[in-house]
Structure formats: C-alpha cells, structure tokens
Design a protein around this motif. Structure first.
Motif, mmCIF file in Angstrom:
data_model
loop_
_atom_site.group_PDB
_atom_site.id
_atom_site.type_symbol
_atom_site.label_atom_id
_atom_site.label_comp_id
_atom_site.label_asym_id
_atom_site.label_seq_id
_atom_site.Cartn_x
_atom_site.Cartn_y
_atom_site.Cartn_z
ATOM 1 N N THR A 71 -1.712 70.540 81.995
ATOM 2 C CA THR A 71 -1.592 69.098 82.201
ATOM 3 C C THR A 71 -0.324 68.578 81.536
ATOM 4 O O THR A 71 -0.110 68.793 80.342
ATOM 5 C CB THR A 71 -2.811 68.356 81.612
ATOM 6 O OG1 THR A 71 -3.986 68.753 82.315
ATOM 7 C CG2 THR A 71 -2.644 66.844 81.734
ATOM 8 N N LEU A 72 0.504 67.928 82.317
ATOM 9 C CA LEU A 72 1.701 67.263 81.808
ATOM 10 C C LEU A 72 1.374 65.797 81.585
ATOM 11 O O LEU A 72 0.909 65.110 82.503
ATOM 12 C CB LEU A 72 2.860 67.392 82.802
ATOM 13 C CG LEU A 72 4.114 66.561 82.480
ATOM 14 C CD1 LEU A 72 4.777 67.037 81.195
ATOM 15 C CD2 LEU A 72 5.107 66.610 83.646
ATOM 16 N N GLY A 73 1.604 65.304 80.388
ATOM 17 C CA GLY A 73 1.441 63.892 80.090
ATOM 18 C C GLY A 73 2.791 63.230 79.950
ATOM 19 O O GLY A 73 3.655 63.718 79.223
ATOM 20 N N ALA A 123 -2.863 66.062 77.105
ATOM 21 C CA ALA A 123 -1.718 66.800 77.638
ATOM 22 C C ALA A 123 -1.515 68.146 76.952
ATOM 23 O O ALA A 123 -1.600 68.259 75.731
ATOM 24 C CB ALA A 123 -0.455 65.958 77.488
ATOM 25 N N ASP A 124 -1.231 69.155 77.770
ATOM 26 C CA ASP A 124 -0.754 70.434 77.242
ATOM 27 C C ASP A 124 0.742 70.360 76.957
ATOM 28 O O ASP A 124 1.252 71.035 76.063
ATOM 29 C CB ASP A 124 -1.019 71.552 78.258
ATOM 30 C CG ASP A 124 -2.496 71.735 78.530
ATOM 31 O OD1 ASP A 124 -3.224 72.146 77.606
ATOM 32 O OD2 ASP A 124 -2.926 71.439 79.662
ATOM 33 N N VAL A 125 1.429 69.548 77.755
ATOM 34 C CA VAL A 125 2.851 69.255 77.550
ATOM 35 C C VAL A 125 2.989 67.748 77.598
ATOM 36 O O VAL A 125 2.550 67.106 78.554
ATOM 37 C CB VAL A 125 3.739 69.892 78.637
ATOM 38 C CG1 VAL A 125 5.201 69.517 78.416
ATOM 39 C CG2 VAL A 125 3.561 71.402 78.666
ATOM 40 N N LEU A 126 3.594 67.168 76.565
ATOM 41 C CA LEU A 126 3.757 65.725 76.497
ATOM 42 C C LEU A 126 5.250 65.413 76.453
ATOM 43 O O LEU A 126 5.981 65.936 75.609
ATOM 44 C CB LEU A 126 3.080 65.180 75.234
ATOM 45 C CG LEU A 126 2.981 63.666 75.100
ATOM 46 C CD1 LEU A 126 2.097 63.084 76.205
ATOM 47 C CD2 LEU A 126 2.422 63.289 73.730
ATOM 48 N N SER A 127 5.692 64.557 77.369
ATOM 49 C CA SER A 127 7.121 64.254 77.482
ATOM 50 C C SER A 127 7.333 62.751 77.399
ATOM 51 O O SER A 127 6.647 61.968 78.068
ATOM 52 C CB SER A 127 7.664 64.801 78.810
ATOM 53 O OG SER A 127 9.062 64.659 78.887
ATOM 54 N N LEU A 128 8.310 62.346 76.598
ATOM 55 C CA LEU A 128 8.567 60.930 76.346
ATOM 56 C C LEU A 128 9.703 60.414 77.222
ATOM 57 O O LEU A 128 10.770 61.026 77.290
ATOM 58 C CB LEU A 128 8.923 60.719 74.873
ATOM 59 C CG LEU A 128 7.955 61.325 73.844
ATOM 60 C CD1 LEU A 128 8.391 60.964 72.424
ATOM 61 C CD2 LEU A 128 6.529 60.876 74.095
ATOM 62 N N GLY A 152 -1.885 72.971 69.755
ATOM 63 C CA GLY A 152 -1.066 73.915 70.503
ATOM 64 C C GLY A 152 -0.249 73.290 71.612
ATOM 65 O O GLY A 152 0.470 74.005 72.329
ATOM 66 N N ALA A 153 -0.318 71.969 71.781
ATOM 67 C CA ALA A 153 0.440 71.302 72.836
ATOM 68 C C ALA A 153 1.936 71.349 72.547
ATOM 69 O O ALA A 153 2.376 71.568 71.418
ATOM 70 C CB ALA A 153 -0.022 69.853 72.990
ATOM 71 N N VAL A 154 2.710 71.132 73.588
ATOM 72 C CA VAL A 154 4.171 71.109 73.512
ATOM 73 C C VAL A 154 4.636 69.662 73.627
ATOM 74 O O VAL A 154 4.149 68.909 74.482
ATOM 75 C CB VAL A 154 4.776 71.961 74.635
ATOM 76 C CG1 VAL A 154 6.266 71.682 74.810
ATOM 77 C CG2 VAL A 154 4.527 73.437 74.375
ATOM 78 N N LEU A 155 5.582 69.262 72.774
ATOM 79 C CA LEU A 155 6.119 67.900 72.766
ATOM 80 C C LEU A 155 7.603 67.937 73.087
ATOM 81 O O LEU A 155 8.361 68.714 72.490
ATOM 82 C CB LEU A 155 5.897 67.269 71.391
ATOM 83 C CG LEU A 155 6.440 65.848 71.166
ATOM 84 C CD1 LEU A 155 5.827 64.863 72.144
ATOM 85 C CD2 LEU A 155 6.173 65.413 69.726
ATOM 86 N N ILE A 156 8.023 67.084 74.043
ATOM 87 C CA ILE A 156 9.425 67.052 74.471
ATOM 88 C C ILE A 156 9.920 65.613 74.405
ATOM 89 O O ILE A 156 9.293 64.704 74.964
ATOM 90 C CB ILE A 156 9.586 67.599 75.906
ATOM 91 C CG1 ILE A 156 9.072 69.043 75.985
ATOM 92 C CG2 ILE A 156 11.041 67.527 76.355
ATOM 93 C CD1 ILE A 156 9.032 69.611 77.391
ATOM 94 N N ASN A 157 11.058 65.410 73.741
ATOM 95 C CA ASN A 157 11.643 64.073 73.673
ATOM 96 C C ASN A 157 13.078 64.095 74.177
ATOM 97 O O ASN A 157 13.977 64.645 73.539
ATOM 98 C CB ASN A 157 11.620 63.528 72.241
ATOM 99 C CG ASN A 157 12.111 62.081 72.185
ATOM 100 O OD1 ASN A 157 12.124 61.383 73.195
ATOM 101 N ND2 ASN A 157 12.509 61.637 71.014
ATOM 102 N N THR A 158 13.279 63.472 75.345
ATOM 103 C CA THR A 158 14.615 63.283 75.897
ATOM 104 C C THR A 158 14.943 61.799 75.997
ATOM 105 O O THR A 158 15.912 61.424 76.650
ATOM 106 C CB THR A 158 14.724 63.904 77.303
ATOM 107 O OG1 THR A 158 13.728 63.297 78.154
ATOM 108 C CG2 THR A 158 14.498 65.409 77.258
ATOM 109 N N ALA A 159 14.137 60.951 75.354
ATOM 110 C CA ALA A 159 14.289 59.505 75.489
ATOM 111 C C ALA A 159 15.267 58.956 74.459
ATOM 112 O O ALA A 159 16.470 58.898 74.703
ATOM 113 C CB ALA A 159 12.920 58.831 75.376
ATOM 114 N N ARG A 160 14.758 58.593 73.275
ATOM 115 C CA ARG A 160 15.594 58.104 72.190
ATOM 116 C C ARG A 160 15.019 58.601 70.873
ATOM 117 O O ARG A 160 13.807 58.730 70.709
ATOM 118 C CB ARG A 160 15.681 56.567 72.192
ATOM 119 C CG ARG A 160 16.621 56.006 73.252
ATOM 120 C CD ARG A 160 18.064 56.408 72.987
ATOM 121 N NE ARG A 160 19.014 55.862 73.951
ATOM 122 C CZ ARG A 160 19.401 56.478 75.047
ATOM 123 N NH1 ARG A 160 18.885 57.656 75.359
ATOM 124 N NH2 ARG A 160 20.295 55.922 75.841
#
Length: 308
Positions: free
Chosen positions: A144-146, A199-204, A227-235
């Motif tokens: 699940t992508l959040g 989310a298994d992967v959370l993206s901002l 164990g989720a993955v966090l990704i920040n490409t925002a600010r």
C-alpha cells in the motif's frame, strides 16, 4: 527590449529562446553573489530563479521595474508571493513540468528500499557473499502506497505505483473525497491518520506552509506501520530529520529516502551516520535532463508572454 536576469541554472535552449527577443544575463552562480544579484535585480524586467534565490526582503525591494518572476520548479516557499503581487509582479511556477521526474524518483526509491539488496556492491566485490542477509527483501506489488498530498505529482506517482500492483490511498487537505481526481486514478481518499498507519510506503507531496511545518515529527513517525518506508521529496521543514534517523536505527522504519532538508545544502548531520536502508539525495528528485528541458522551456514561454 527587456532585461531578463537568470540567477540559477537553466536549459541552454530556453536561455537562447529568451535571448532571441530580450537582453539576457544568465549566470548560474549569481545566486551566490548577493551584492551583484541585488545590483542586477535593480535593472531587471524579469528574473528567473530556482529554489535557492530568495525573492523576498532586499532582493524583492531591488526588483523595482520587474514585471515577472519565473520559478524553475513548483515550490514557492522561496518567493514572497504576496509581496510580489502587491508590487504588480507576476509569479509563474513551472506547474507540472517536473512531476514525472519526481514520480519516478518516488517509485524507484520505494522499490530500492523495499528490496534492500542494492547497496551490497562493495561487499560482493570484496569477496563477501551476503546472500542470506539479503534474501528477505520485499516486493512492491501488493503493498500500500500512502500519499500525503494529491496534486499533479501525487497523481502521477499513484498511476505508476498502481501499474506495479500497489494499492494507493491518499489524503489532501485541499480536496474532499468526492474530488474527481481520486476516481480518475483509482485511489481511495482517506484521513491523514489512516494513511499514515496503513501505508507500507508513505510519500510526502505537500507544500511547506504553517500547517505542514513539522507535520512529520517523532510521534507521527512512530504511528507508521512497523517496517514502513518513508519518502520525502516535498520540502525539508515538513519532516523531523533526526526522528527519521532514530526510527531507522530502532527498526520502526524499514527505509527512508530524503531529497529535501530543512537547511540546504545539508550541513554535517551526525544523526544520519550508520542509518540502515537510507537514501539521501541533494534536492534532485525533480531534476532530470528531460525535466530541465520541460521546466526551462515552459518558464521561458511564460516570461516571454508576460513581457509581451
């Protein structure tokens, strides 16, 4: 003929497009020379910037004859938009032009971090064989992508994630659940807390404003699925970087990719040392050869229209 000042890097073809009709000063290092930047700004009918040039305070005061600020990107937190508007200066971002590059970055780093096997080159070339240790990577299909934020970048990210077999859920404070974008992409709109915990992967994908500053602190990171993955490409100001490092070291987070930071360039950050499954990049998620061409061409055209 108008005077156009470009203070950060821009694609050569777009610079030539502007220079064919106006007097252009292009110096990608101008952003680092404050006295000269202010002097040139005073003569500018248009200024083109990326994210490092701060169009506020003294620089904004210097733009006495400026008609338009072209932003080579989408974030406007480096520009005093209200101040520009009060002076009759049009602010034009490159909305949508780098969305594909960011979406690919998110999906690509999600796959890398879930699998966890792609940082073993040094060990393997040194004669080690960590096959057992790297045999428990995770597939992206079925995860699940959040998405926090569901604008053009979030929507493109969702499309590509669903093509890989992911379920996508999203929250956007500016969009209600009946917004047609959710159905168009096949995404379920839900509350912020549910996106975070599911989310298994959370993206901002939200702008840096007062309501999002510090949004992802230690407490919110702790509420994510273990164990989720966090990704920040925002600010950068949205995310507590030290809390991410601590969560990686404790195992609460299974991986993280951070492309943007509260201070850029990032100063020495000892909290990131020895963090497992961490990717740090220097604010390049939206920068590819193709995206730079699209962004630069779009801004050149918008600046030319504003100066017509």
């Amino acid at each position: 003929m108008a005077r156009v000042v470009i203070s950060e890097f821009m694609d050569a073809a777009a610079v030539a497009q502007l220079a064919a009709r106006h007097d252009v000063l292009y110096d990608a290092a101008l952003v680092d020379d404050a006295p000269r930047l202010l002097a040139e700004a005073a003569k500018a009918d248009a200024i083109v910037v990326r994210n490092r040039t701060q169009v506020r305070g003294a620089l904004l005061e210097a733009l006495r004859r400026c008609k338009v600020v072209g932003r080579l990107g989408v974030g406007l937190d480096n520009i005093d938009v209200a101040g520009c508007e009060s002076r009759g200066i049009l602010v034009v971002p490159a909305t949508g032009a780098n969305a594909l590059s960011v979406a690919e970055y998110v999906v690509g780093t999600a796959m890398l971090l879930l699998r966890g096997a792609y940082q073993s080159s040094a060990a393997v070339s040194a004669g080690q064989w960590p096959r057992t240790a790297l045999s428990n990577g995770r597939e992206i299909a079925g995860k699940t992508l959040g998405l926090i934020g569901f604008g053009s970048i979030g929507q493109l990210t969702a499309t590509r994630a669903r093509a890989l077999g992911m379920t996508v859920i999203a929250f956007d404070a500016m969009m209600d659940e009946d917004h047609p974008a959710f159905a168009a992409v096949g995404v379920r709109c839900t509350g912020l807390d549910e996106v975070i915990r599911s989310a298994d992967v959370l993206s901002l994908h939200v702008p840096l404003v007062e309501s999002t500053r510090g949004l992802f602190d230690a407490a919110r990171i702790a509420s994510m699925k273990p164990g989720a993955v966090l990704i920040n490409t925002a600010r950068g100001g949205i995310l507590d970087e030290a809390a991410v490092a601590a969560a990686l070291k404790s195992g609460q987070l299974g991986g993280a990719a951070i492309d943007v930071f509260g201070t850029e360039p990032l100063p020495a950050a000892p909290h990131f040392e020895a963090c497992p499954n961490l990717v740090l990049t220097p604010h390049v998620a939206g920068l590819t050869a193709e995206a730079n061409e699209r962004v630069s061409s779009l801004i050149a055209q918008k600046v030319l229209e504003a100066l017509a």
